[in-house]
Design a protein around this motif. Sequence first.
Motif, short mmCIF file in Angstrom:
data_model
loop_
_atom_site.label_atom_id
_atom_site.label_comp_id
_atom_site.label_asym_id
_atom_site.label_seq_id
_atom_site.Cartn_x
_atom_site.Cartn_y
_atom_site.Cartn_z
N CYS A 156 0.83 -1.21 0.00
CA CYS A 156 0.00 0.00 0.00
C CYS A 156 0.86 1.26 0.00
CB CYS A 156 -0.93 0.00 1.21
SG CYS A 156 -2.19 -1.28 1.17
N HIS A 157 1.94 1.20 0.81
CA HIS A 157 2.84 2.35 0.87
C HIS A 157 3.51 2.60 -0.47
CE1 HIS A 157 5.40 5.30 2.82
NE2 HIS A 157 6.45 4.74 2.29
N GLU B 195 2.31 1.70 -3.41
CA GLU B 195 1.29 2.24 -4.31
C GLU B 195 1.02 3.70 -4.02
OE1 GLU B 195 -2.00 -0.33 -3.69
OE2 GLU B 195 -1.18 -1.99 -4.88
N SER B 196 1.02 4.05 -2.72
CA SER B 196 0.82 5.45 -2.33
C SER B 196 1.96 6.33 -2.85
CB SER B 196 0.73 5.55 -0.81
OG SER B 196 0.59 6.89 -0.40
N ALA B 197 3.19 5.79 -2.80
CA ALA B 197 4.35 6.54 -3.32
C ALA B 197 4.22 6.77 -4.82
CB ALA B 197 5.64 5.79 -3.00
N VAL B 198 3.77 5.73 -5.54
CA VAL B 198 3.57 5.86 -6.98
C VAL B 198 2.53 6.94 -7.28
CG1 VAL B 198 2.72 4.68 -9.05
CG2 VAL B 198 4.26 3.49 -7.48
N GLU B 199 1.43 6.95 -6.49
CA GLU B 199 0.39 7.96 -6.68
C GLU B 199 0.93 9.36 -6.38
OE1 GLU B 199 -2.68 7.74 -7.89
OE2 GLU B 199 -2.26 5.65 -8.35
N ALA B 200 1.76 9.44 -5.32
CA ALA B 200 2.36 10.74 -4.97
C ALA B 200 3.26 11.25 -6.09
CB ALA B 200 3.13 10.62 -3.66
N ILE B 201 4.04 10.33 -6.68
CA ILE B 201 4.92 10.72 -7.80
C ILE B 201 4.09 11.19 -8.99
CG2 ILE B 201 6.56 9.82 -9.51
CD1 ILE B 201 7.61 7.96 -7.27
N LYS B 202 3.00 10.46 -9.28
CA LYS B 202 2.11 10.86 -10.38
C LYS B 202 1.53 12.25 -10.12
CE LYS B 202 0.69 6.25 -11.97
NZ LYS B 202 -0.47 5.32 -12.09
#
Length: 608
Positions: free
Chosen positions: A207-208, A210-217
Amino acid sequence: MAEAGIVDQDQYSCSVCLDLLKDPVTIPCGHSYCLSCIEECWNEEQGKDYKCPQCRQTFISRPQLNRNIVLSEIMENMKSINSSHVVLAEPGDIACDFCAVEIIKAVKSCLECRASYCEVHVQPHYNVPALRKHSLVKASKIPTCSKHDKLLEVYCRTDQTCVCMHCLMDDHKGHDTIKVTDTQTKVKKTIQAKEKELQIVTTDITCHSESAVEAIKSSKKAFAELVKLIEKKSIKMIELLKAQEKADLDEGEKIQDKLKEDISELKKRDDALENLLQTDDNVQFLQKYESVSCSSGLEDFPRLSFQPRCSFEDVNKLICELTKSLENACLQEIDKTLNKVSDLPTKTPKFGIKVGDNVRVKPSVDTPTHKWGSVTHQSIGVVKKILDELMTVDFPEQKNWTGLVSEMESVVDVSSGSSSQDPEIKVGDKVRVKPTVVIPTHKWGAVSHKSIGVVQKIKPDESLIVDFPEHTNWKGILSEMESVTNEISILDSTFKVGDKVRVKLSVDTPKHKWGAVSHKSIGVVQNLSSRKIPVNIKVGDKVRVKDSVITPKFTWGGYVSHTSVGVVKGKIWVLSYDKYIKSENVMVDFPKHKGWKGILSEMEVIID
């Protein structure tokens, strides 16, 4: 598949030889036999009626025997399966105790039978109901007591040796012992708990990530939008400059045209004067010269020059200033954001709660968002994990309980369940049982949470004797009691401005809700009035939903919570009985939910 074949082999056995069918044939009644077995039976009955060995059905003539192809294939498959699982025991291996012809390697050992079995001979332990209760383990040498010939299933810590249950009655009576199965059970439970922890950690890491990927996006998108915004403004600036340039050029062309007209007119006059000089008639010369010479001066042709309305040198200066200003502003804001992101790992939680803290549900929370489960207001647990607005707590009554951070409070003194240290209690003090104590150690008697008594005696073992109006010489424990000062005595029923007050313990939920107040909160009376006080919220104020509101009237929405802070956008009507009330609805812009709808009475102002 192998076990299935072995388990079902009885139904594929010949009822004559009791072995697996060989060259199976099926007779008219439907039963199947080995070809050689049924022929031998009927050969013995030659001259008599031919009968089925199982159902005894009689056939007048000897039936023709045809090979059952399906059964033959099944038999071949079973033989190949069984043969593939037959492993001969080698030196050091545990051999099957029931194999007589060949020494087959055992696969299971029974602790009750104290014997080892191969794949074939272990099947009764799977099929026979009485044997299913036996404990099967991986094939191994079964340890037995040399004295009692019983299974060694207890470890004696005193003598540091394994013993049987009978040894506990004589040689090891009274020793410090523990059952091996208990230790194994604990280890298995620990393994299961750790595996569950690993699963949770793995899920959290995923989850973390995936959250990092979303933050980068989101970061890329934000900077891309910022670039697009600057490009858009750049295009607008270029269009403005081009329009200004065109306006100035149009004006310049008009001046050029005017100058060309003036030059043309002057050339015409010059030609007229030239022709006039060629005439011989002096009278005519003088008459025409007067008309030509009077309109040939510069006063008839004013001076013209190109005066642009916009200086592009000034524009260049402004653009340079804008560039520097944007660079400074962007760098400052970006650096601020980068510093905030860097500080996130070490940032103190908003509510001051961190992993490992002792917590409980706030008294102001009627029902937690994620329900009570086995937890109560008196339950004290340890924080195991905090993720955004959620926390996982291990309570004695319930492990891995989930709740909102905003609904919890830290508990410093675990023994008393209080987040603040009570003053020292001495003989003569007025005391009562703490609200966090569900049942006192020495029971209630006629006392309740509302009872207030006087301490008569304090013993060295931390117990005390209290005289309550309802129960004299009541016995209690110091850690379960709290002092009641005169200023906050609940016996007073008349209030005036300036008095110190608190909510009665007999009140579960105040009429106007708890807000951030609890039973232990002490306040000063500021105003006594039956009139409803206006809600002082205006457009532009930062607000959030009150902690006392479990579910807002218009629901949460999905991204709004007790910790979300937004800005009031909609028109606010002050709530007062002195004015007409048109509406108490309010429109709030939260970071993740624009245009959220709520009501004023459920909101509170946040002051920076």
